[in-house]
Design a protein around this motif. Structure first.
Motif, short mmCIF file in Angstrom:
data_model
loop_
_atom_site.label_atom_id
_atom_site.label_comp_id
_atom_site.label_asym_id
_atom_site.label_seq_id
_atom_site.Cartn_x
_atom_site.Cartn_y
_atom_site.Cartn_z
N PHE A 98 0.84 -1.19 0.00
CA PHE A 98 0.00 0.00 0.00
C PHE A 98 0.88 1.24 0.00
CE2 PHE A 98 -2.48 -3.07 2.73
CZ PHE A 98 -3.32 -3.50 1.69
N HIS A 99 0.74 2.06 -1.02
CA HIS A 99 1.51 3.30 -1.08
C HIS A 99 1.02 4.29 -0.02
CE1 HIS A 99 3.80 2.46 -4.74
NE2 HIS A 99 2.71 1.94 -5.25
N PRO A 100 1.86 5.25 0.37
CA PRO A 100 1.40 6.27 1.31
C PRO A 100 0.16 6.99 0.78
CG PRO A 100 3.78 6.38 1.05
CD PRO A 100 3.29 5.40 0.03
N GLU A 101 -0.79 7.24 1.68
CA GLU A 101 -2.03 7.96 1.39
C GLU A 101 -3.02 7.17 0.53
OE1 GLU A 101 -1.56 12.28 0.69
OE2 GLU A 101 0.59 11.92 0.86
N ALA A 102 -2.76 5.88 0.33
CA ALA A 102 -3.71 5.04 -0.41
C ALA A 102 -4.77 4.52 0.56
CB ALA A 102 -3.00 3.86 -1.07
N ASP A 122 8.13 4.81 7.21
CA ASP A 122 8.19 6.13 6.58
C ASP A 122 9.21 6.07 5.45
OD1 ASP A 122 8.32 8.76 5.89
OD2 ASP A 122 8.93 9.50 7.87
N VAL A 123 8.74 6.21 4.23
CA VAL A 123 9.62 6.11 3.06
C VAL A 123 10.73 7.16 3.10
CG1 VAL A 123 9.68 6.18 0.53
CG2 VAL A 123 7.72 5.17 1.69
N ASN A 124 10.46 8.27 3.77
CA ASN A 124 11.46 9.35 3.83
C ASN A 124 12.71 8.94 4.60
OD1 ASN A 124 9.67 11.28 2.54
ND2 ASN A 124 8.51 11.15 4.44
N HIS A 125 12.62 7.88 5.41
CA HIS A 125 13.78 7.42 6.19
C HIS A 125 14.63 6.41 5.42
CE1 HIS A 125 11.88 9.38 9.61
NE2 HIS A 125 12.99 9.19 10.29
N THR A 128 19.57 5.35 -0.29
CA THR A 128 20.51 4.48 -1.01
C THR A 128 21.76 5.29 -1.30
OG1 THR A 128 19.45 5.12 -3.09
CG2 THR A 128 18.72 3.06 -2.09
N GLU A 129 22.88 4.61 -1.44
CA GLU A 129 24.15 5.28 -1.65
C GLU A 129 24.61 5.22 -3.11
OE1 GLU A 129 25.63 7.02 0.55
OE2 GLU A 129 24.39 6.47 2.26
N ASN A 130 23.98 4.39 -3.94
CA ASN A 130 24.43 4.23 -5.31
C ASN A 130 24.19 5.50 -6.13
OD1 ASN A 130 25.20 1.57 -4.89
ND2 ASN A 130 23.12 0.82 -5.24
N SER A 131 25.21 5.93 -6.85
CA SER A 131 25.09 7.16 -7.62
C SER A 131 24.11 6.99 -8.79
CB SER A 131 26.46 7.57 -8.16
OG SER A 131 27.02 6.54 -8.96
N TYR A 132 23.98 5.78 -9.33
CA TYR A 132 23.12 5.57 -10.49
C TYR A 132 21.66 5.40 -10.10
CZ TYR A 132 22.97 0.66 -9.11
OH TYR A 132 22.79 -0.50 -8.41
N ALA A 133 21.40 5.13 -8.84
CA ALA A 133 20.03 4.84 -8.42
C ALA A 133 19.38 6.05 -7.77
CB ALA A 133 20.01 3.67 -7.43
N PRO A 134 18.18 6.42 -8.22
CA PRO A 134 17.47 7.52 -7.55
C PRO A 134 17.00 7.10 -6.17
CG PRO A 134 16.07 6.47 -9.17
CD PRO A 134 17.43 5.85 -9.32
N LYS A 135 16.52 8.03 -5.41
CA LYS A 135 16.04 7.73 -4.07
C LYS A 135 14.85 6.78 -4.15
CE LYS A 135 17.64 12.17 -2.33
NZ LYS A 135 17.27 13.48 -1.79
N LEU A 136 14.74 5.91 -3.16
CA LEU A 136 13.67 4.93 -3.17
C LEU A 136 12.30 5.60 -3.22
CD1 LEU A 136 14.94 2.20 -0.69
CD2 LEU A 136 14.47 1.92 -3.12
N ARG A 137 12.15 6.71 -2.51
CA ARG A 137 10.86 7.41 -2.56
C ARG A 137 10.51 7.82 -3.98
NH1 ARG A 137 7.20 10.09 0.55
NH2 ARG A 137 6.06 11.69 -0.58
#
Length: 322
Positions: A98-102, A122-125, A128-137
């Motif tokens: 379930f995504h947040p606010e769903a 809380d997804v904001n917590h 990731t450290e990989n330069s090629y990967a965007p933030k999980l959120r």
């Protein structure tokens, strides 16, 4: 405003059976959403894990929403799940996200007890450290906008140690031994990355999410910055600038999301770090105050007493005895 909700289903346990959430309301949808809101203490408890047993706990779970992401793993039995207008039959071994606010709800598929694991976080917590990967959120938001599936069947996740992962997170959060938060964080990240891989196999383009990650920091992501720089001087005005918001709008938005002001959040995170240093190290207060962003040990003692009602020394004595 009058608002009623109820859950109904056709009673037959078959693949096309559906749980129907009916919301009858007078007034605007925003009022209905407010009524269905379930509070989660994102500040004090960024992670939650528990085992839901319908033999000893009430069922059904009414329609509700919250700011946490939630993942449910069905251990035993079968349940009907409704999420944002879509219906799912979740059987033993299946997992649903379930995504947040769903808005979501769960009801029994038959008069058979169900056991299911719940992970809320809380997804904001998550970071990731990989330069090629965007933030999980960012990736998860993109997956939601692309309408990637949220229900994963047992055969989809058989290569993932799902059962052990949920149990280990639950035990870590129950026991709260040294480093428990890092372990839970890593296990949640591992699980999410596995689910993202499944989405990629089904055509999800993470490169699109990578482009979005270059956007200005939002109110939902700024807490990661605070966590990483909690030992430094942090000014709320500068955080507002990072979010491209005015100070007043940022302050209002932050308090609406976290239930406390940004200043209080910063104080709280510093106290949390101080607690860990008190419990798991022998550093003196002078060193701890420097590591947690306080001007000196007197400042640390004052703010610690404000939040905990006791001094750092009393806190350490109490927990050493425990």
């Amino acid at each position: 405003m009058a608002l009623l909700y109820f859950i109904r289903y056709n009673g037959a346990m078959r693949k096309n059976a559906a749980c129907e959430v009916v919301i009858l309301a007078e007034g605007i949808m925003g009022d209905a959403m407010q009524y269905l809101f379930e509070y989660n203490d994102t500040l004090n408890s960024p992670y939650e894990a528990f085992l839901f047993n319908t033999s000893t706990m009430g069922f059904s779970v009414r329609p509700h929403w919250h700011y946490f992401m939630e993942i449910v793993y069905m251990r035993e039995g079968t349940g009907f799940v409704e999420c944002d207008g879509n219906s799912y039959l979740v059987e033993a071994g299946d997992m649903i996200l379930f995504h947040p606010e769903a808005v979501h709800a769960i009801c029994a598929a038959a008069n058979i007890p169900q056991k299911y694991e719940v992970l809320k976080f809380d997804v904001n917590h998550l970071y990731t450290e990989n330069s090629y990967a965007p933030k999980l959120r960012t990736i998860l938001n993109s997956a939601r906008s692309c309408k990637m599936p949220i229900c994963f069947r047992a055969e989809d996740v058989e290569h993932i140690p799902v059962s052990d992962l949920f149990e280990e997170c639950r035990l870590e959060l129950d026991n709260k031994n040294y480093g428990y938060d890092m372990i839970v964080h890593n296990k949640i990240c591992y699980l999410l990355v596995q689910l993202i891989r499944l989405w990629r196999e089904r055509g999800f383009d993470t490169d699109v999410a990578a482009v979005r990650s270059s956007e200005v920091e939002s109110i939902h992501e700024i807490t990661a910055y605070i966590d990483a720089h909690v030992g430094e001087t942090i000014k709320v005005e500068e955080l507002a600038d990072m979010c491209n918001m005015s100070y007043s709008y940022f302050a209002k938005s932050f308090k609406q999301y976290y239930g406390r002001s940004c200043k209080e959040y910063i104080e709280f995170m510093r106290i949390c770090k101080a607690e860990d240093l008190l419990l798991f190290t022998d550093f003196d207060l002078s060193y701890i105050s420097q590591e947690t962003g306080f001007s000196d040990s007197s400042h640390l003692i004052k703010i610690f007493r404000k939040w905990k009602g006791i001094t750092p020394k009393q806190f350490k004595i109490q927990h050493v005895k425990a």
